[in-house]
Design a protein around this motif. Structure first.
Motif, PDB file in Angstrom:
ATOM      1  N   ASN A  99      33.503  44.599  37.404  1.00 34.89           N
ATOM      2  CA  ASN A  99      32.566  44.968  38.460  1.00 34.89           C
ATOM      3  C   ASN A  99      33.168  46.008  39.402  1.00 34.89           C
ATOM      4  N   VAL A 108      35.590  39.572  34.963  1.00 32.88           N
ATOM      5  CA  VAL A 108      34.306  40.045  35.483  1.00 32.88           C
ATOM      6  C   VAL A 108      34.506  40.805  36.789  1.00 32.88           C
ATOM      7  N   GLN A 109      35.350  40.292  37.673  1.00 33.87           N
ATOM      8  CA  GLN A 109      35.597  40.970  38.942  1.00 33.87           C
ATOM      9  C   GLN A 109      36.232  42.342  38.728  1.00 33.87           C
ATOM     10  N   GLU A 166      37.877  29.640  32.860  1.00 31.48           N
ATOM     11  CA  GLU A 166      36.848  30.075  33.804  1.00 31.48           C
ATOM     12  C   GLU A 166      37.432  31.007  34.855  1.00 31.48           C
ATOM     13  N   VAL A 167      38.625  30.701  35.327  1.00 25.24           N
ATOM     14  CA  VAL A 167      39.282  31.563  36.316  1.00 25.24           C
ATOM     15  C   VAL A 167      39.634  32.903  35.679  1.00 25.24           C
ATOM     16  N   GLU A 168      40.128  32.852  34.447  1.00 30.71           N
ATOM     17  CA  GLU A 168      40.475  34.084  33.741  1.00 30.71           C
ATOM     18  C   GLU A 168      39.223  34.937  33.514  1.00 30.71           C
ATOM     19  N   ALA A 169      38.134  34.310  33.086  1.00 27.59           N
ATOM     20  CA  ALA A 169      36.883  35.034  32.854  1.00 27.59           C
ATOM     21  C   ALA A 169      36.360  35.623  34.164  1.00 27.59           C
ATOM     22  N   SER A 170      36.464  34.862  35.244  1.00 28.47           N
ATOM     23  CA  SER A 170      36.021  35.345  36.541  1.00 28.47           C
ATOM     24  C   SER A 170      36.818  36.584  36.957  1.00 28.47           C
ATOM     25  N   GLY A 171      38.121  36.560  36.718  1.00 29.70           N
ATOM     26  CA  GLY A 171      38.961  37.718  37.034  1.00 29.70           C
ATOM     27  C   GLY A 171      38.583  38.939  36.216  1.00 29.70           C
ATOM     28  N   ASP A 176      30.399  38.736  42.135  1.00 25.76           N
ATOM     29  CA  ASP A 176      31.808  38.380  42.331  1.00 25.76           C
ATOM     30  C   ASP A 176      31.997  37.127  43.178  1.00 25.76           C
ATOM     31  N   GLN A 177      30.964  36.714  43.900  1.00 25.89           N
ATOM     32  CA  GLN A 177      31.106  35.534  44.768  1.00 25.89           C
ATOM     33  C   GLN A 177      31.047  34.271  43.977  1.00 25.89           C
TER      34      GLN A 177
END
Length: 176
Positions: free
Chosen positions: A109, A105-106, A98-103, A175-176
């Motif tokens: 973006n 996406v950020q 999840e952290v990797e996916a969030s990174g 991103d939040q």
């Protein structure tokens, strides 16, 4: 030489690590993670350990440490051994998907935002050049004949600015 504590099975099929019972769900969650090779290498270098020294402390092979630091997936036993050598839990040596996916996406973006801003600046530069040309054409004609094209281009630029602002707001919210 320190030998790492390993995983051992219990009678019920659950795993025990360091005296703590790990459920099947936790096992699957742990195995779904990717080894954080950069963190392992950074921690080793911060301690001024060679790969040979880390392999000896963890009780694993030198080639295993080299493969893990080069980004290959580590076995659960190898991760457990490395965790014991670093005196941390094994979960600290893996990347949460999840952290990797969030990174990812950020980063995506941010790329979208920077591209939108660049295209807007190009549009504004063309608009500035267009204003100069429209004024030159109007002066040559003796009247402001390019008024309506200029008005509609201004509307287009304003719409472009609003679009870029919306892209900024939506991607920052994501991103939040």
């Amino acid at each position: 030489m320190t030998v790492a504590r390993g995983w051992r099975g219990s009678a019920s099929g659950f795993l025990v690590w360091g005296g703590h019972l790990i459920t099947h769900a936790r096992q699957e969650q742990f195995m779904a993670y990717k080894t954080d090779a950069d963190k392992i290498k950074r921690w080793r270098e911060e301690r001024h350990w060679s790969q040979e020294h880390l392999a000896e402390l963890a009780g694993i092979g030198l080639r295993t440490v080299q493969r893990i630091e080069n980004g290959e997936q580590a076995s659960r036993d190898s991760l457990t051994a490395l965790a014991a050598a670093f005196n941390v839990e094994a979960i600290a040596l893996v990347i949460d998907p999840e952290v990797e996916a969030s990174g990812i996406v950020q980063r995506h973006n941010e790329k979208v935002r920077s591209t939108a801003r660049l295209v807007l600046w190009i549009h504004l530069a063309a608009y500035g050049l267009g204003i100069v040309l429209f004024i030159a054409i109007s002066m040559a004609a003796g009247s402001f004949v390019m008024k309506w094209p200029l008005v509609w281009w201004t509307v287009g630029v304003a719409a472009h600015v609003v679009t870029v602002i919306l892209i900024e707001l939506v991607t920052r919210f994501m991103d939040q």
